[in-house]
Design a protein around this motif. Structure first.
Motif, PDB file in Angstrom:
ATOM      1  N   UNK A  52       0.829  -1.202   0.000  1.00 58.08           N
ATOM      2  CA  UNK A  52       0.000   0.000   0.000  1.00 58.08           C
ATOM      3  C   UNK A  52       0.867   1.256   0.000  1.00 58.08           C
ATOM      4  N   UNK A  53       1.924   1.262   0.813  1.00 52.25           N
ATOM      5  CA  UNK A  53       2.823   2.426   0.880  1.00 52.25           C
ATOM      6  C   UNK A  53       3.488   2.638  -0.480  1.00 52.25           C
ATOM      7  N   UNK A  54       3.893   1.554  -1.107  1.00 49.82           N
ATOM      8  CA  UNK A  54       4.522   1.640  -2.418  1.00 49.82           C
ATOM      9  C   UNK A  54       3.535   2.212  -3.437  1.00 49.82           C
ATOM     10  N   UNK A  55       2.279   1.785  -3.371  1.00 49.13           N
ATOM     11  CA  UNK A  55       1.249   2.298  -4.278  1.00 49.13           C
ATOM     12  C   UNK A  55       1.014   3.787  -4.037  1.00 49.13           C
ATOM     13  N   UNK A  56       0.987   4.188  -2.768  1.00 44.23           N
ATOM     14  CA  UNK A  56       0.820   5.612  -2.445  1.00 44.23           C
ATOM     15  C   UNK A  56       1.952   6.433  -3.053  1.00 44.23           C
ATOM     16  N   UNK A  57       3.172   5.911  -2.946  1.00 44.15           N
ATOM     17  CA  UNK A  57       4.315   6.619  -3.509  1.00 44.15           C
ATOM     18  C   UNK A  57       4.193   6.717  -5.023  1.00 44.15           C
ATOM     19  N   UNK A  58       3.795   5.608  -5.673  1.00 45.88           N
ATOM     20  CA  UNK A  58       3.608   5.645  -7.129  1.00 45.88           C
ATOM     21  C   UNK A  58       2.578   6.701  -7.520  1.00 45.88           C
ATOM     22  N   UNK A  59       1.476   6.765  -6.771  1.00 49.11           N
ATOM     23  CA  UNK A  59       0.433   7.749  -7.071  1.00 49.11           C
ATOM     24  C   UNK A  59       0.940   9.173  -6.884  1.00 49.11           C
ATOM     25  N   UNK A  60       1.698   9.391  -5.818  1.00 51.28           N
ATOM     26  CA  UNK A  60       2.243  10.731  -5.568  1.00 51.28           C
ATOM     27  C   UNK A  60       3.195  11.129  -6.689  1.00 51.28           C
ATOM     28  N   UNK A  61       4.029  10.197  -7.119  1.00 52.93           N
ATOM     29  CA  UNK A  61       4.966  10.474  -8.207  1.00 52.93           C
ATOM     30  C   UNK A  61       4.201  10.801  -9.484  1.00 52.93           C
ATOM     31  N   UNK A  62       3.127  10.048  -9.761  1.00 52.12           N
ATOM     32  CA  UNK A  62       2.341  10.277 -10.978  1.00 52.12           C
ATOM     33  C   UNK A  62       1.643  11.642 -10.949  1.00 52.12           C
ATOM     34  N   UNK A  63       1.241  12.086  -9.757  1.00 46.27           N
ATOM     35  CA  UNK A  63       0.556  13.369  -9.633  1.00 46.27           C
ATOM     36  C   UNK A  63       1.524  14.546  -9.780  1.00 46.27           C
TER      37      UNK A  63
END
Length: 148
Positions: A52-63
């Protein structure tokens, strides 16, 4: 959140992980069947939390559409591949264990853990550097904005 606050959050999380790892280790060493099952559930929760933390980071990077985000996207993709390889290996190896193989797998898992911790330590030190650099950059920008 100020960059220094992010370091404090990271530090608290590291301590939480340390305490949880010790608790699981203690459960395993004194394990009854029920305690072992509980420890395995704890490990599964940790895996889910990490994902989940990794997914959050991916989303933040994409934004964030900046050069820095692009560089961190590359790091994240590399890390994701590494984690997938480790998890795949762990999953495959759990099913084919005799005593010798179990000891070998334990050694490999411990080695993976040591490298993951070393990677995290390097990331913490890099975070420290980038936070300090950000503080200096913000100070310089504020001084230029104020005219001096």
């Amino acid at each position: 959140m100020a960059a220094s606050d992010a370091l404090a959050t990271m530090s608290a999380k590291a301590k939480e992980v340390e305490d949880e790892a010790k608790e699981i280790e203690d459960k395993i060493h004194s394990a009854t069947t029920t305690q072992r099952a509980t420890a395995e559930e704890d490990v599964a929760r940790a895996r889910t939390s990490a994902a989940e933390r990794s997914q959050e980071l991916r989303e933040k990077i994409e934004q964030t559409k900046t050069d820095a985000a692009s560089r961190w996207r590359d790091v994240q993709e590399s890390w994701d591949r590494h984690v997938q390889q480790i998890r795949s290996s762990i999953g495959e190896k759990r099913h084919e264990m005799d005593v010798k193989q179990a000891a070998k797998q334990a050694d490999l898992a411990e080695s993976d853990a040591e490298f993951a911790v070393a990677h995290a330590m390097a990331a913490i030190e890099e975070a420290e550097y980038t936070v300090l650099e950000a503080v200096l950059a913000r100070d310089a920008a504020d001084k230029l904005k104020a005219g001096g």
